[in-house]
Design a protein around this motif. Structure first.
Motif, PDB file in Angstrom:
ATOM      1  N   ALA A  21       0.841  -1.205   0.000  1.00  0.00           N
ATOM      2  CA  ALA A  21       0.000   0.000   0.000  1.00  0.00           C
ATOM      3  C   ALA A  21       0.870   1.246   0.000  1.00  0.00           C
ATOM      4  O   ALA A  21       0.599   2.201  -0.738  1.00  0.00           O
ATOM      5  CB  ALA A  21      -0.929   0.003   1.219  1.00  0.00           C
ATOM      6  N   ASN A  22       1.926   1.238   0.805  1.00  0.00           N
ATOM      7  CA  ASN A  22       2.827   2.396   0.858  1.00  0.00           C
ATOM      8  C   ASN A  22       3.565   2.611  -0.455  1.00  0.00           C
ATOM      9  O   ASN A  22       3.866   3.740  -0.827  1.00  0.00           O
ATOM     10  CB  ASN A  22       3.835   2.237   1.994  1.00  0.00           C
ATOM     11  CG  ASN A  22       3.198   2.421   3.351  1.00  0.00           C
ATOM     12  OD1 ASN A  22       2.201   3.113   3.492  1.00  0.00           O
ATOM     13  ND2 ASN A  22       3.767   1.787   4.351  1.00  0.00           N
ATOM     14  N   ALA A  24       2.398   1.704  -3.476  1.00  0.00           N
ATOM     15  CA  ALA A  24       1.482   1.864  -4.609  1.00  0.00           C
ATOM     16  C   ALA A  24       1.427   3.318  -5.066  1.00  0.00           C
ATOM     17  O   ALA A  24       1.399   4.235  -4.259  1.00  0.00           O
ATOM     18  CB  ALA A  24       0.083   1.386  -4.222  1.00  0.00           C
ATOM     19  N   THR A  25       1.422   3.501  -6.362  1.00  0.00           N
ATOM     20  CA  THR A  25       1.310   4.843  -6.931  1.00  0.00           C
ATOM     21  C   THR A  25      -0.136   5.184  -7.269  1.00  0.00           C
ATOM     22  O   THR A  25      -0.456   6.334  -7.519  1.00  0.00           O
ATOM     23  CB  THR A  25       2.174   4.975  -8.200  1.00  0.00           C
ATOM     24  OG1 THR A  25       1.774   3.976  -9.136  1.00  0.00           O
ATOM     25  CG2 THR A  25       3.648   4.804  -7.866  1.00  0.00           C
ATOM     26  N   ASP A  26      -0.989   4.187  -7.265  1.00  0.00           N
ATOM     27  CA  ASP A  26      -2.409   4.368  -7.562  1.00  0.00           C
ATOM     28  C   ASP A  26      -3.196   4.295  -6.253  1.00  0.00           C
ATOM     29  O   ASP A  26      -3.055   3.340  -5.493  1.00  0.00           O
ATOM     30  CB  ASP A  26      -2.864   3.265  -8.523  1.00  0.00           C
ATOM     31  CG  ASP A  26      -4.328   3.378  -8.868  1.00  0.00           C
ATOM     32  OD1 ASP A  26      -4.652   4.161  -9.784  1.00  0.00           O
ATOM     33  OD2 ASP A  26      -5.139   2.689  -8.218  1.00  0.00           O
ATOM     34  N   ARG A  27      -4.016   5.313  -5.987  1.00  0.00           N
ATOM     35  CA  ARG A  27      -4.751   5.361  -4.713  1.00  0.00           C
ATOM     36  C   ARG A  27      -5.727   4.202  -4.564  1.00  0.00           C
ATOM     37  O   ARG A  27      -5.905   3.679  -3.470  1.00  0.00           O
ATOM     38  CB  ARG A  27      -5.490   6.683  -4.566  1.00  0.00           C
ATOM     39  CG  ARG A  27      -4.547   7.826  -4.257  1.00  0.00           C
ATOM     40  CD  ARG A  27      -5.282   9.065  -3.855  1.00  0.00           C
ATOM     41  NE  ARG A  27      -6.194   9.506  -4.906  1.00  0.00           N
ATOM     42  CZ  ARG A  27      -7.124  10.435  -4.753  1.00  0.00           C
ATOM     43  NH1 ARG A  27      -7.274  11.027  -3.608  1.00  0.00           N
ATOM     44  NH2 ARG A  27      -7.889  10.785  -5.759  1.00  0.00           N
ATOM     45  N   ALA A  28      -6.347   3.789  -5.644  1.00  0.00           N
ATOM     46  CA  ALA A  28      -7.293   2.676  -5.562  1.00  0.00           C
ATOM     47  C   ALA A  28      -6.562   1.384  -5.198  1.00  0.00           C
ATOM     48  O   ALA A  28      -7.039   0.596  -4.379  1.00  0.00           O
ATOM     49  CB  ALA A  28      -8.045   2.521  -6.878  1.00  0.00           C
ATOM     50  N   ALA A  30      -3.707   1.193  -3.586  1.00  0.00           N
ATOM     51  CA  ALA A  30      -3.256   1.337  -2.192  1.00  0.00           C
ATOM     52  C   ALA A  30      -4.400   1.012  -1.235  1.00  0.00           C
ATOM     53  O   ALA A  30      -4.203   0.327  -0.227  1.00  0.00           O
ATOM     54  CB  ALA A  30      -2.735   2.744  -1.950  1.00  0.00           C
ATOM     55  N   ALA A  31      -5.605   1.476  -1.557  1.00  0.00           N
ATOM     56  CA  ALA A  31      -6.757   1.213  -0.699  1.00  0.00           C
ATOM     57  C   ALA A  31      -7.061  -0.279  -0.613  1.00  0.00           C
ATOM     58  O   ALA A  31      -7.376  -0.799   0.459  1.00  0.00           O
ATOM     59  CB  ALA A  31      -7.977   1.976  -1.199  1.00  0.00           C
ATOM     60  N   HIS A  33      -4.871  -2.723  -1.015  1.00  0.00           N
ATOM     61  CA  HIS A  33      -3.823  -3.334  -0.188  1.00  0.00           C
ATOM     62  C   HIS A  33      -4.069  -3.083   1.296  1.00  0.00           C
ATOM     63  O   HIS A  33      -3.855  -3.976   2.123  1.00  0.00           O
ATOM     64  CB  HIS A  33      -2.444  -2.811  -0.593  1.00  0.00           C
ATOM     65  CG  HIS A  33      -1.940  -3.400  -1.872  1.00  0.00           C
ATOM     66  ND1 HIS A  33      -1.667  -4.742  -2.038  1.00  0.00           N
ATOM     67  CD2 HIS A  33      -1.661  -2.821  -3.066  1.00  0.00           C
ATOM     68  CE1 HIS A  33      -1.246  -4.968  -3.267  1.00  0.00           C
ATOM     69  NE2 HIS A  33      -1.231  -3.809  -3.918  1.00  0.00           N
ATOM     70  N   ALA A  70     -12.196   7.626  -8.993  1.00  0.00           N
ATOM     71  CA  ALA A  70     -12.092   6.882  -7.733  1.00  0.00           C
ATOM     72  C   ALA A  70     -12.088   5.384  -7.980  1.00  0.00           C
ATOM     73  O   ALA A  70     -11.663   4.625  -7.135  1.00  0.00           O
ATOM     74  CB  ALA A  70     -13.244   7.259  -6.808  1.00  0.00           C
TER      75      ALA A  70
END
Length: 80
Positions: A21-22, A24-28, A30-31, A33, A70
């Motif tokens: 998650a840390n 990840a470059t993509d917020r989705a 990361a969420a 993970h 999103a």
């Protein structure tokens, strides 16, 4: 697998998912993970993992709104 082995495995997987998650470059991504990490933490503590519907309320999996940033989409592409 013993309970101790399972707990160790789940804790290790929780840490791995938090690291992913840390990174990840993509917020989705990361969420997702972070949700996986939470599920592994719950399993490690002896509880049942959380579940969620991946595609949103009532929508079958695989029907994300491609125009919604999103949900990993962006502006709708215009046709030729």
């Amino acid at each position: 697998m013993t309970k101790q082995d399972s707990t160790t495995y789940y804790r290790r997987r929780e840490q791995q998912e938090r690291a992913r998650a840390n990174a990840a470059t993509d917020r989705a991504a990361a969420a997702i993970h972070l949700e996986l990490a939470s599920s592994y933490a719950e399993l490690a503590s002896g509880g049942a993992p959380m579940t969620r519907q991946l595609a949103g309320e009532g929508a079958p999996i695989g029907t994300l709104d491609a125009s919604d940033p999103a949900e990993g989409g962006g502006p709708a592409a215009s046709g030729p």
